[in-house]
Design a protein around this motif. Structure first.
Motif, PDB file in Angstrom:
ATOM      1  N   PRO A  18      10.626   5.368   3.219  1.00  0.00           N
ATOM      2  CA  PRO A  18      10.693   4.235   4.157  1.00  0.00           C
ATOM      3  C   PRO A  18      11.581   3.079   3.701  1.00  0.00           C
ATOM      4  O   PRO A  18      11.933   2.237   4.514  1.00  0.00           O
ATOM      5  CB  PRO A  18       9.229   3.791   4.261  1.00  0.00           C
ATOM      6  N   ILE A  19      11.929   3.048   2.418  1.00  0.00           N
ATOM      7  CA  ILE A  19      12.734   1.908   1.952  1.00  0.00           C
ATOM      8  C   ILE A  19      14.164   2.318   1.592  1.00  0.00           C
ATOM      9  O   ILE A  19      14.942   1.488   1.131  1.00  0.00           O
ATOM     10  CB  ILE A  19      12.073   1.199   0.743  1.00  0.00           C
ATOM     11  N   ASP A  48       9.153   4.482  -6.355  1.00  0.00           N
ATOM     12  CA  ASP A  48       7.704   4.298  -6.506  1.00  0.00           C
ATOM     13  C   ASP A  48       6.939   4.522  -5.207  1.00  0.00           C
ATOM     14  O   ASP A  48       5.853   5.103  -5.212  1.00  0.00           O
ATOM     15  CB  ASP A  48       7.415   2.884  -7.032  1.00  0.00           C
ATOM     16  N   ILE A  49       7.500   4.034  -4.088  1.00  0.00           N
ATOM     17  CA  ILE A  49       6.748   4.172  -2.829  1.00  0.00           C
ATOM     18  C   ILE A  49       6.697   5.638  -2.393  1.00  0.00           C
ATOM     19  O   ILE A  49       5.682   6.094  -1.869  1.00  0.00           O
ATOM     20  CB  ILE A  49       7.307   3.253  -1.718  1.00  0.00           C
ATOM     21  N   GLY A  88       4.087   7.165  -4.390  1.00  0.00           N
ATOM     22  CA  GLY A  88       2.792   6.749  -3.853  1.00  0.00           C
ATOM     23  C   GLY A  88       2.415   7.543  -2.608  1.00  0.00           C
ATOM     24  O   GLY A  88       1.256   7.930  -2.429  1.00  0.00           O
ATOM     25  N   MET A  89       3.412   7.781  -1.754  1.00  0.00           N
ATOM     26  CA  MET A  89       3.143   8.558  -0.540  1.00  0.00           C
ATOM     27  C   MET A  89       2.786  10.005  -0.892  1.00  0.00           C
ATOM     28  O   MET A  89       1.908  10.603  -0.268  1.00  0.00           O
ATOM     29  CB  MET A  89       4.362   8.497   0.395  1.00  0.00           C
ATOM     30  N   ARG A 124       1.316  10.919  -3.609  1.00  0.00           N
ATOM     31  CA  ARG A 124      -0.068  10.870  -4.108  1.00  0.00           C
ATOM     32  C   ARG A 124      -1.052  10.851  -2.946  1.00  0.00           C
ATOM     33  O   ARG A 124      -2.099  11.493  -2.986  1.00  0.00           O
ATOM     34  CB  ARG A 124      -0.265   9.617  -4.983  1.00  0.00           C
ATOM     35  N   PHE A 173      -1.596  10.260   9.793  1.00  0.00           N
ATOM     36  CA  PHE A 173      -1.913   9.112   8.934  1.00  0.00           C
ATOM     37  C   PHE A 173      -0.659   8.246   8.737  1.00  0.00           C
ATOM     38  O   PHE A 173      -0.711   7.018   8.855  1.00  0.00           O
ATOM     39  CB  PHE A 173      -2.427   9.614   7.575  1.00  0.00           C
ATOM     40  N   THR A 230       2.267   8.334  10.566  1.00  0.00           N
ATOM     41  CA  THR A 230       2.869   7.802  11.797  1.00  0.00           C
ATOM     42  C   THR A 230       2.033   6.652  12.358  1.00  0.00           C
ATOM     43  O   THR A 230       2.569   5.774  13.019  1.00  0.00           O
ATOM     44  CB  THR A 230       3.044   8.881  12.880  1.00  0.00           C
ATOM     45  N   SER A 231       0.736   6.637  12.073  1.00  0.00           N
ATOM     46  CA  SER A 231      -0.098   5.526  12.561  1.00  0.00           C
ATOM     47  C   SER A 231       0.193   4.236  11.793  1.00  0.00           C
ATOM     48  O   SER A 231      -0.272   3.171  12.170  1.00  0.00           O
ATOM     49  CB  SER A 231      -1.581   5.879  12.446  1.00  0.00           C
ATOM     50  N   ARG A 232       0.941   4.345  10.717  1.00  0.00           N
ATOM     51  CA  ARG A 232       1.314   3.158   9.929  1.00  0.00           C
ATOM     52  C   ARG A 232       2.804   2.815  10.055  1.00  0.00           C
ATOM     53  O   ARG A 232       3.176   1.658  10.168  1.00  0.00           O
ATOM     54  CB  ARG A 232       0.947   3.372   8.463  1.00  0.00           C
ATOM     55  N   TYR A 233       3.626   3.838  10.011  1.00  0.00           N
ATOM     56  CA  TYR A 233       5.084   3.603  10.019  1.00  0.00           C
ATOM     57  C   TYR A 233       5.732   3.886  11.374  1.00  0.00           C
ATOM     58  O   TYR A 233       6.892   3.566  11.572  1.00  0.00           O
ATOM     59  CB  TYR A 233       5.755   4.485   8.969  1.00  0.00           C
ATOM     60  N   GLY A 234       4.995   4.536  12.253  1.00  0.00           N
ATOM     61  CA  GLY A 234       5.600   4.952  13.517  1.00  0.00           C
ATOM     62  C   GLY A 234       6.273   6.310  13.359  1.00  0.00           C
ATOM     63  O   GLY A 234       6.349   6.864  12.249  1.00  0.00           O
ATOM     64  N   ARG A 240       9.242   7.082  13.304  1.00  0.00           N
ATOM     65  CA  ARG A 240      10.484   7.107  12.528  1.00  0.00           C
ATOM     66  C   ARG A 240      10.281   7.627  11.105  1.00  0.00           C
ATOM     67  O   ARG A 240      11.234   8.000  10.431  1.00  0.00           O
ATOM     68  CB  ARG A 240      11.115   5.714  12.488  1.00  0.00           C
TER      69      ARG A 240
END
Lengths: 164, 186
Positions: free
Chosen positions: A45-46, A59-60, A63-64, A66, A84, A86-90, A92
């Motif tokens: 995402p970044i 790191d992210i 984390g994902m 994990r 899980f 898509t309900s946070r990031y959409g 994309r």
């Protein structure tokens, strides 16, 4: 008395290790495959580039991965884990968006455009070819409907006559 | 004298159909891409319950979102290496300073930042008095779908996310976010 102390020590040790166990979830080979499969379908995402989290290594993304491992260990399906994220990031966040709802339009439009374009091209070529056939047989006659063509043909004929 | 054959040519306006369709398509895409999204419009977390978390402060004291139950919360994800975070830190500190006990809570969460020295310098430089929590394993950042910093979530007293601001906030954007959770900026 000693056994009670020993039990207490063991329990304390297990409790101390609990976060470590949670962070390094032990997975079966099938679950490990699921982590790789789902991770390959999610974008970092970044990152500026479109990289799956299995390749970006930041790191992210770790984390994902994990999080996927934790959910895989709970027996969640691929679709539940995707849900899980898509309900946070959409939508994309998915590298391979679902082929349903509005997304279906996204998948279907290029195909429709290809089919429609192909049909249009075929009909266009047929229309172009149709008037050419009689014209090919039309030797010497001028087309009275097109004054420019008549003029050009007249000039060509004149040049041919002038040629020694 | 023979009659001219009936014209098979299409009307002149038909030649504009293809360019017009192409123009409409490009214009539609341009508007959709360039239109700014107000208050995080279209964000999947908008109007949803704020994901729960328990994180540690820099001093190692655990703090959960649950502990702010019944209070509106401004949850700001930031990092000491982030430029726009420096612009909005004084705004958030002013907001936190104006609150009475039991009123709105301002909470910071550190995103992808493990440099304790630089974090301490940042907190000291802007005199941040509100809690700033460490999210070392990034679980909370993932729960909130963070894609960069700063990002600010406006959570109402019922725990629902009412607005999301991505990028550095100015006073107007902060006021708009606060309004969505029923708080007026003084």
């Amino acid at each position: 008395m000693l056994s009670a102390q020993l039990t207490g020590v063991i329990l304390a040790g297990l409790l101390a290790c609990a976060p470590v166990l949670a962070a390094n979830t032990v997975l079966t080979p099938v679950q490990q495959q699921q982590v790789q499969r789902v991770g390959a379908g999610l974008r970092c995402p970044i990152c500026r580039d479109t990289l799956p989290i299995t390749e970006s290594g930041n790191d992210i993304s770790k984390g994902m991965l994990r999080e996927i491992a934790a959910q895989s260990a709970q027996g969640k399906s691929d679709e539940e884990i995707y849900q899980f994220f898509t309900s946070r990031y959409g939508d994309r966040i998915r590298l391979n968006p679902q082929r349903s709802g509005a997304n279906l339009l996204l998948w279907g439009l290029p195909l429709l455009a290809l089919l429609g374009g192909g049909a249009w091209l075929l009909s266009y070529l047929r229309i172009r070819r149709a008037p050419l056939q009689p014209e090919a047989q039309n030797t010497g006659d001028t087309d009275e409907t097109d004054p420019y063509l008549t003029e050009i043909r007249a000039q060509v004929a004149q040049r041919r006559q002038e040629r020694p | 004298m023979t009659n001219p054959p009936p014209s098979t040519q299409k009307p002149a306006w038909t030649r504009f159909i293809a360019p017009l369709l192409a123009f409409l398509l490009v214009a539609g895409l341009g508007v959709a891409l360039l239109r700014p999204k107000a208050d995080g419009a279209g964000d999947p977390l908008l109007q949803q319950p704020a994901p729960a978390f328990t994180l540690n402060t820099a001093q190692g004291r655990p703090m959960s979102l649950e502990s702010f139950k019944g209070r509106p919360v401004v949850l700001n994800f930031w990092a000491s290496w982030c430029g726009p975070c420096r612009d909005e830190a004084p705004l958030l500190q002013d907001l936190a300073r104006q609150q009475k006990p039991g009123g709105l809570a301002v909470v910071g969460v550190l995103f992808n930042d493990k440099d304790t020295g630089r974090i301490s310098d940042f907190v000291r430089q802007y005199g941040l008095s509100y809690p700033n929590l460490r999210d070392d394993n990034l679980e909370t950042s993932i729960s909130y779908g963070i894609t960069g910093v700063p990002e600010t979530f406006f959570i109402d007293a019922q725990g629902i996310i009412r607005a999301i601001d991505r990028g550095g906030m100015d006073k107007e954007r902060l006021a708009a976010g606060l309004k969505s959770i029923g708080v007026n900026l003084e």
